[in-house]
Design an enzyme around this catalytic site. Structure first.
Site, PDB file in Angstrom:
ATOM      1  N   THR A 377      46.074 -16.252   9.781  1.00 48.54           N
ATOM      2  CA  THR A 377      46.370 -15.174   8.849  1.00 48.54           C
ATOM      3  C   THR A 377      47.510 -14.481   9.540  1.00 48.54           C
ATOM      4  OG1 THR A 377      44.108 -14.989   8.031  1.00 48.54           O
ATOM      5  CG2 THR A 377      45.376 -12.969   7.998  1.00 48.54           C
ATOM      6  N   THR A 395      47.261 -13.576   4.035  1.00 45.44           N
ATOM      7  CA  THR A 395      46.713 -14.858   4.475  1.00 45.44           C
ATOM      8  C   THR A 395      46.722 -15.930   3.394  1.00 45.44           C
ATOM      9  OG1 THR A 395      44.807 -15.856   5.581  1.00 45.44           O
ATOM     10  CG2 THR A 395      44.313 -14.304   3.839  1.00 45.44           C
TER      11      THR A 395
HETATM   12  O1  DON Z   1      39.985 -12.840   4.487  1.00 48.89           O
HETATM   13  C1  DON Z   1      39.491 -13.277   5.507  1.00 48.89           C
HETATM   14  O2  DON Z   1      38.686 -12.676   6.174  1.00 48.89           O
HETATM   15  C2  DON Z   1      39.930 -14.646   5.994  1.00 48.89           C
HETATM   16  N1  DON Z   1      40.408 -15.424   4.902  1.00 48.89           N
HETATM   17  C3  DON Z   1      40.958 -14.419   7.036  1.00 48.89           C
HETATM   18  C4  DON Z   1      41.349 -15.690   7.687  1.00 48.89           C
HETATM   19  C5  DON Z   1      41.981 -15.468   8.983  1.00 48.89           C
HETATM   20  O3  DON Z   1      42.109 -14.389   9.489  1.00 48.89           O
HETATM   21  C6  DON Z   1      42.396 -16.653   9.677  1.00 48.89           C
HETATM   22  N2  DON Z   1      43.111 -16.260  10.856  1.00 48.89           N
HETATM   23  N3  DON Z   1      43.178 -16.282  11.913  1.00 48.89           N
END
Ligand code: DON
Length: 568
Positions: A377, A395
């Site tokens: 993200t 993200t």
């Molecule tokens: O919205 C969320 O919590 C996840 N889709 C976020 C994904 C995420 O942070 C991946 N990263 N490192």
């Protein structure tokens, strides 16, 4: 006596201010990030920070810079920067007004509760993760337009011009990026059925141009948000997805709206925190943890000390147990926010906590729920020369989202549908299971952990920060705030410091490997904690901006990524 007290008071203020006064002698013992006088952008890529900062220099404000930075990240950080995903933004105006924007993806109209289950009601592996059915209706273009049209100062074409130039002229691949492209190469080919722009063996230093994305952005610059949701881009996207068996329709795109939300605001000692409300769990979870730890003298315990790690882990364990059960899209489920954040409730949650030994997660409300962070993200923080601040996390879900790359439009599509719970109690790709509150329904937004956050002190802006990292987002934001407020670190030190994480289940403390002493780990184990140093090579990639005591801005760009602060 009174005189002595007054002298002591002033000495202690002067002492406590030093670390944030960039011109004192004491400051020389601290590590600082970039210091600027007026404005700053900190993001995952130098090119994106540079474009954001350029827009500010042209007279734009944080909302103009948001559109520029977010779109530039879609060009040069395609693993998470996006047009095909979604995000959240929290703002604080120079006059103290605050607000939050939800541009999270949502389930298509044709989505249904059991869409990822087979006839025996078992979850079909990968169906919510890879390819066309994993895609939620994208919110990013609606989000940047909503913010810019409401508060921005420049024209969209002025803002997008340097972004389009970046896409046309290309950007240099970094080491970390080359690794990521190559790691995903075979999956890109499998999901897309052909090579994509990022397929061939990429090396650090190669230049990548994205001419198709430049064309898409050009059309958006000309026709506005409707280009993406109702225009040629919408038609190309829907055709592309439906040819592959996807279910997103023109109606889904036309119906999409970014939504202004009341942010979650709360006090912790003498700071005021403004963070993201549902459908992100970030603000509520952060507030619960901070309120549970508030009665303790963290500063005396010390940074990353035995007692600090115990206290934070126990508060995190309890907050994450609540998160899984109670939280979802507030337009579909009722969230007992007031109770979850009430002093009495949180006092009772911590009543069985003791420094003597760990509370097993099986003894904490709602067992058998596992969260694991996904891979990618991205977060950026911006403060402008007018004193406004934003904090934005965006993200595609995990790295490159669904891996579907629409070559004609030049961008990846998210796999955010996996953030829903496909079946109550059954873990998804990240081991994440949820309850009814986060089940799939047409047009519902999936629960998130993204925690874009702004901190005020004495009625003034103190900090804007956030991070990627799936479920570890909340605890990374927490530790960074505490590093500044309790442990008196600079922004850069706060961002760079080693991090740990507990999320109720699995019942262990995740630690960044080789960053915590063996002796400390043995002490924690003796108290009944299990330590896991294998799970996460890094926890979060935090980007923040701190207002120093002398009124300057200090950027904290995380060494864990290629993150860069730029400003003036
Ligand atoms: O919205 C969320 O919590 C996840 N889709 C976020 C994904 C995420 O942070 C991946 N990263 N490192």
């Amino acid at each position: 006596m009174r005189k002595l007290l007054i002298i002591f008071f002033f000495i202690s203020i002067a002492f406590s201010c030093n670390k944030r006064n960039t011109s004192t002698q004491e400051s020389q013992t601290h590590e600082y990030g970039l210091i600027t006088e007026k404005a700053m952008v900190v993001s995952a890529r130098k090119e994106a920070s540079k474009i954001g900062s350029y827009i500010l220099e042209k007279g734009g404000n944080v909302f103009d810079a948001m559109m520029a930075t977010e779109m530039a990240l879609a060009v040069c950080y395609p693993s998470a920067g996006n047009l095909g995903g979604g995000g959240f933004m929290v703002y604080r105006m120079s006059n103290g007004d605050v607000g939050a924007l939800d541009y999270r993806e949502k389930a298509p109209l044709a989505a249904s509760k059991n869409m990822y289950l087979d006839s025996l009601e078992n979850v079909i592996p990968l169906k919510s993760i890879l390819g066309e059915l994993a895609v939620g209706v994208p919110g990013t273009v609606a989000g940047v337009f909503e913010a810019q049209q409401k508060f921005g100062k420049l024209s969209v074409s002025e803002i997008l011009e340097p972004v389009i130039e970046l896409a046309n002229k290309g950007y240099k691949v970094t080491e970390k990026q080359a690794e990521r492209f190559n790691l995903h190469d075979s999956i890109f080919r499998a999901v897309n059925g052909k090579e994509i722009l990022y397929s061939k063996n990429k090396k650090a230093g190669d230049t990548i141009k994205n001419i198709q994305l430049a064309k898409t952005l050009q059309r958006i610059a000309l026709n506005g948000k409707d280009e993406f949701y109702k225009g040629e881009t919408a038609k190309i996207l829907v055709e592309y997805l439906s040819e592959r068996g996807g279910i997103i329709t023109l109606e889904d795109l036309a119906n999409y709206e970014a939504i202004w939300r009341e942010p979650i605001t709360f006090k912790y000692k003498d700071i005021n925190i403004i963070s993201m409300s549902p459908p992100s769990s970030g603000g509520i979870c952060l507030a619960q943890i901070m309120k549970m730890i508030e009665p303790y003298e963290l500063k005396e315990f010390g940074h990353n000390s035995l007692k600090t790690i115990q206290l934070l882990s126990e508060a995190e364990r309890r907050a994450y147990a609540d998160r899984n059960y109670f939280l979802g899209d507030p337009d579909f489920v009722q969230i007992p926010t007031d109770t979850l954040l009430s002093d009495t409730y949180l006092y009772n949650r911590m009543r069985d906590f003791s420094f003597e030994k760990a509370t097993p997660s099986s003894e904490v409300f709602h067992g058998n729920i596992e969260f694991v962070e996904s891979d990618e993200t991205t977060h950026y923080s911006i403060v402008d020369q007018f004193g406004n601040a934003i904090s934005v996390t965006t993200t595609l879900n995990n790295t490159f989202g669904s891996q579907l790359f629409c070559s004609e439009l030049g961008f990846f599509l998210n796999n955010e549908m996996d953030d829903f719970s496909s079946k109550a109690g059954a873990p998804n790709m990240y081991g994440l299971t949820g309850a009814e509150a986060n089940s799939i329904e047409p047009e519902k937004r999936m629960l998130s952990s993204m925690t874009p956050t702004i901190v005020e002190k004495n009625g003034k802006l103190l900090m804007t920060l956030g991070t990627p990292g799936g479920s570890t987002i909340i605890t990374s934001v927490l530790q960074t705030i505490l590093n500044v407020e309790e442990f008196e670190m600079t922004m850069q030190e706060a961002v760079s410091a080693p991090r740990f994480h507990h999320q109720w289940l699995p019942d262990y403390i995740r630690m960044e490997p080789n960053k915590f002493s063996k002796a400390l780990i043995r002490q924690l184990e003796a108290k009944g904690y299990t330590i896991n140093e294998e799970r996460s090579p890094v926890i979060g990639i935090v980007d923040g901006i701190l207002v120093t005591d002398d009124g300057k801005l200090e950027g904290g760009a995380d060494w864990r990524g290629d993150d860069t602060a730029i400003g003036f």
